[in-house]
Design an enzyme around this catalytic site. Sequence first.
Site, short mmCIF file in Angstrom:
data_model
loop_
_atom_site.label_atom_id
_atom_site.label_comp_id
_atom_site.label_asym_id
_atom_site.label_seq_id
_atom_site.Cartn_x
_atom_site.Cartn_y
_atom_site.Cartn_z
N ARG A 148 0.82 -1.22 0.00
CA ARG A 148 0.00 0.00 0.00
C ARG A 148 0.85 1.27 0.00
NH1 ARG A 148 -4.12 -2.17 4.08
NH2 ARG A 148 -5.58 -3.24 2.72
N HIS A 208 4.72 -24.66 13.53
CA HIS A 208 6.09 -25.18 13.48
C HIS A 208 6.27 -26.44 14.34
CE1 HIS A 208 6.63 -21.42 11.58
NE2 HIS A 208 6.89 -20.70 12.64
N LYS A 267 9.44 -16.99 24.38
CA LYS A 267 10.25 -15.83 24.03
C LYS A 267 10.97 -15.35 25.29
CE LYS A 267 7.81 -14.34 19.95
NZ LYS A 267 8.77 -14.79 18.93
C1 BG6 Z 1 7.75 -17.24 13.32
C2 BG6 Z 1 7.06 -16.67 14.52
O1 BG6 Z 1 6.87 -18.04 12.58
O2 BG6 Z 1 8.87 -18.03 13.73
C3 BG6 Z 1 8.03 -15.83 15.33
O3 BG6 Z 1 5.95 -15.88 14.11
C4 BG6 Z 1 9.27 -16.63 15.67
O4 BG6 Z 1 7.39 -15.35 16.52
C5 BG6 Z 1 9.86 -17.29 14.43
O5 BG6 Z 1 10.20 -15.73 16.23
C6 BG6 Z 1 10.97 -18.24 14.81
O6 BG6 Z 1 11.63 -18.71 13.66
P1 BG6 Z 1 13.13 -19.22 13.74
O7 BG6 Z 1 13.42 -19.74 12.38
O8 BG6 Z 1 13.97 -18.02 14.10
O9 BG6 Z 1 13.19 -20.26 14.80
#
Ligand code: BG6
Length: 489
Positions: free
Chosen positions: A51, A240, A340
């Site tokens: 945008r 994940h 986190k």
């Molecule tokens: C993302 C999440 O999908 O994966 C994030 O939204 C997270 O919150 C990230 O930090 C982690 O990915 P990686 O590859 O750094 O472990």
Amino acid sequence: MTGATEALPDFDLVLFGATGDLAMRKLVPALFALEARDMSQPGARIFAIARSEYSTEGYRDAVETALRRHLPERFDPAIANRLLARIEYRTVASDSAAAMRSLAAELRPADACERLFYLAVPPGVMVDICDDLAAAGLNRNSRIVLEKPIGHDQASCRATNDAVGRYFDEDQIFRIDHYLGKESVQNLLALRFGNALFETLWNRQSISHVQISVSETVGVEGRAPYYDGVGALRDMVQNHILQVLAAIAMEPPMQLDEGCVRDEKVKVLRSLVPITGGGVSQATVRGQYRGGIINGEPVCGYLEEQGVDPASHSETYAAIHCEIANWRWAGVPFYLRTGKRMARRLAEIVIFFRPVAHDIFGTVSELPFPNRLVIRLNPDDSLDLNMLAKMPGERIRLAPITLNLSFEQAFRQRTADAYERLLMDLINNRLMLFVRRDEIEQAWAWIDPIEQGWAESTAPPRGYNAGTWGPQAASALVARGGHSWSEEL
Ligand code: BG6
């Protein structure tokens, strides 16, 4: 494998959400990596859409800045210039349908090159973009990439899938989960199904329990508008961690193709024992970080982060004890956790093998779980096998040793980053490492009752200090099964 430098088919890639954090942090560096491997055809083009009012020149400058920032060691001006020359920026303001019609006029015919639409946009606009693409006739002979989150529960995920499915067939839809692009996750398949060694032990007879941990030291990093109200369970576990779990627990696929592999993964997701009602407080822990110290620096608590509701109950940590109800895994605890602002950045799968049946050394049983297989995804891709061996000397005394394999060192080449790998698969039309509709909806079906249990609870998430391993209650969760988290052993 990832070192392959075979040329990619020619493509027109349309990137929606081109000015967003994901595009700048992950996608643009991945496109740079393809350029560095010299894989893209001379005619390949990238249309960046968002945008914001940018000229193509202005957007190219922003991309260059992002590359310098995110790839400080690999940045190369000549490679960057090749990439920048492919990029055109187009603003989509109020009349998105008209913008899509003019985009259609710029794209090459679908039989001339691969036509790819990458939706790195919030879920609310995903469906609108699909409507516009279809109205401009762009849904035919093309592929579409959907970034997470796809929905916030099973019903909303289904609604999005239905809406996208009106215009795109399932084999045109690439739902991305970047954990499937990580080298170690693919190596898990190689390890399990390329070697006879582990597969015979890969079951309840030999494995005591499994831990999947993804800990991050970062906080919400300016993503509060997305993260607050979503939380760790939806952000990390639903996608994940459940995908990693499925790769660990799946049965051997009949062959290595998208149908067979995804069929086996969805069976695992269907076999997860539901955690519902009163079981939620027994089998899960949710936490939220307080202020603390990360890398020697003080950091604020979650509720003090900019953009977070000061009364928020969103969890920044989740731990779950789950089980898979099938012949291979019945009774084997799978402990999942993510958080986190934790003590260390780490993503690993630890398989704990059962101890020996009879201890002739008299000391083996004192060592908790000497045989562990650690598959590490972050910070590097590696594999450790912990064993016991005789210490040098006259007497037979055993001590733990580790067989360590770093993939990058073993193969002496840089492994592709997850997004880089998945972009190659998208361009090559390989769906195996993307998530099928039934998988994602099944994952939500398992997550929903946990979310519901948490939403009904008046208790706030348990606090933990930034820079630690999460709430105390998470240690109690595994202790109830007679276990400890790997760093506590
Ligand atoms: C993302 C999440 O999908 O994966 C994030 O939204 C997270 O919150 C990230 O930090 C982690 O990915 P990686 O590859 O750094 O472990």
